[in-house]
Design an enzyme around this catalytic site. Sequence first.
Site, mmCIF file in Angstrom:
data_model
loop_
_atom_site.group_PDB
_atom_site.id
_atom_site.type_symbol
_atom_site.label_atom_id
_atom_site.label_comp_id
_atom_site.label_asym_id
_atom_site.label_seq_id
_atom_site.Cartn_x
_atom_site.Cartn_y
_atom_site.Cartn_z
ATOM 1 C CG HIS A 470 -0.312 -0.670 12.329
ATOM 2 N ND1 HIS A 470 0.815 -1.107 13.088
ATOM 3 C CD2 HIS A 470 0.104 -1.066 11.052
ATOM 4 C CE1 HIS A 470 1.729 -1.668 11.995
ATOM 5 N NE2 HIS A 470 1.234 -1.737 10.832
ATOM 6 C CD GLU A 471 -2.493 -1.166 7.926
ATOM 7 O OE1 GLU A 471 -1.994 -0.672 6.998
ATOM 8 O OE2 GLU A 471 -2.142 -2.248 8.473
ATOM 9 C CG HIS A 474 2.016 1.459 7.148
ATOM 10 N ND1 HIS A 474 3.286 1.127 7.308
ATOM 11 C CD2 HIS A 474 1.469 0.307 7.856
ATOM 12 C CE1 HIS A 474 3.730 0.182 7.758
ATOM 13 N NE2 HIS A 474 2.601 -0.522 8.239
ATOM 14 C CG HIS A 477 6.527 6.512 6.157
ATOM 15 N ND1 HIS A 477 7.107 5.514 6.325
ATOM 16 C CD2 HIS A 477 7.459 7.527 5.876
ATOM 17 C CE1 HIS A 477 8.416 5.474 6.348
ATOM 18 N NE2 HIS A 477 8.720 6.570 5.976
HETATM 19 ZN ZN ZN Z 1 2.135 -2.388 9.254
#
Ligand code: ZN
Length: 680
Positions: A470-471, A474, A477
């Site tokens: 998940h991290e 990010h 991105h």
């Molecule tokens: Zn998040």
Amino acid sequence: MNNPLLEQHSLPPFHSIKVDHIKPAVQIRIDHVWSVLRQQLELIEQGETPSWSNLIAPFEEVSDLLNQTWSPVSHLNGVQNSDDLRDIYAECVQLLTEFGTAIDQYEPLYKAYKTLAASEGFSALTQTQKKVIQDALRDFTLSGIALPKEQKQRYGEIKQRLSTLSTEFSNNVLDSTQAWYKQFDKVEALAGLPESALAGAKQMAEQKNKSGYLITLDAPSYMAVVTYTDDRQLRKIIYTAYATRATQSSNENRDWDNSSLIDETLALRHELALLLGFKNYAELSLATKMAESPQQVIDFLHELAQKSLPMAKQDLTTLQDFAKKEHNIEIVEAWDVAYYSEKLRQRDYAIAQETLRPYFPAEKVMSGMFTVVNKLFNIEIEPVSDIELYHNDVQFFSIRKEKKIIAYFYFDIYAREKKRGGAWMADCRTRRVSNGELQLPVAFLTCNFTPPVGDTPSLLTHQDVTTLFHEFGHGLHHMLTQMTEAAISGISGVAWDAVELPSQFLENWCWEKEVIPMISGHYESGEALPDDLLEKMLAAKNFQSGMQMLRQIEFSLFDIVLHADYNADAPVPVQAVLDNIRDQVSIMRPPSFNKFQNSFSHIFAGGYAAGYYSYKWAEVLSADAFSLFEEKGIFDKKTGEAFLNTVLANGGSQEPMELFKAFRGREPNIKALLRHGGLL
Ligand code: ZN
């Protein structure tokens, strides 16, 4: 004085940063922004037409310097705290907040942006540059700066009052949460509670100078009691206390009732929205989001509800049958749901996260994850040595694409003292062009996993693995952006309800059969996670997914309808709005004393007002984006490249819906999310 925070470094000079450097550096950087802004605005005052090069570029340049000074400080405050640092940090946050407000309210700057947007030069700017200016103008407008004098004053009053109300709201929740406890001398009274919860209850008693055990309404204690205690009456008592926090019934000694605060908040939010030219507060909230209108959000939630209802009903029936057959419970009450659900889950889906740990040594998971993103986006990740790091645990990596380094990141994944809990990604450097030179993006990736002990490596639960992906989503991105203007580079300027798309998207890979051998390997035998364990994990993942889905939809609908349908002349009582929503989407009506809205801090004391739907919204986007990989192959090069070049590359430079459509070839739909959740 030599101040490393004011020197030019391509990466933060962690070894030489001292607490004493921080405040002077921040102040100097802020002053620097003001002096450059004033100087440029003076030129404009004297007749120069505002342009990208005489206004936006210099402003971005000095703002980035401020960011370079602040980002390592803010990071250290999170990962290597000390009393000194904490105090200085708080003082600087205050400075920066005041600075931000002053910029938002700085009329000459607003006017210059407006003139620029209306000038001939504007049409010659790139699409991206135009977007930067339009976003800034939108934010200026939302800050009330364009209002006539009297209205501006009223705007200020409302803002201030809303901020007070929000603080009071959360104080009431906190006070009424903390005021309640129940003490037990004998451990038998808490039969069913796991060891960890009992230890917590004992510690709580010691902290309050009581004997025995104490249960409280703090989330860990409350959750443990409603989920595990065998004493049904006790479950009812704690459920009742929890569901009536910040209400009249919790109001024995003080006025902790949030009801009137809610009414006033809604009225003021509505008035604020009207002042700024919106029909209601939901519209105002959506002005900066991907969703286009309150009706679109409402329709979206109703569609999800309708599709999830059959499975939710089935979940409930299964639960009721189980409680009746195996535990002789005729009616499953609200305070029984978590308890019997846990019993059912243990019977059918039990896999302790602990049994998974040996298969997921942190280093193996990390290198496997790097392989995954290499296959997806054709990037190579390599460790870089000889970099100034702030702790021995920290690793530093470069990202290479087509032989060229395009980004760097710090990986700080182990829990330790003086480090804030949780996991997050933060920006260290933003990708942008400065004086003709490209500044590469740098990210801080932080987690809190169990560190290695002796000869045993750090071993992750599968939940940890998901967090890591998940991290890292990010992080990608932020780091794989192709943008060069700070305001829309990476995650900057991305609509709030679209920010979780890349992060939740990347999580999908750690549930894939094909990926498991890449990211797992028993730390002693090297054996990958066996198939049957993965099957069990997948089944457990969707346990009661229908009920969970409906619960989130109920909260989301309540929030958006409350703000969208507000009638200033004759406000509908909040309870009536909630009851009406429940008539539509609830399968189990909570008892009438349940006033969860009085402690719904997300929307009354947090940033989620008319935005709670974002959780579901982002899940739909990420599931739907992933479904294209399911169609084409989870490592299909073309699809990976397409995601990279649309969603990841363009940051906030385009509307997220446009980027999504460019990737997916159509607007998002909810099918993939329903299918992944086993709801079809
Ligand atoms: Zn998040």
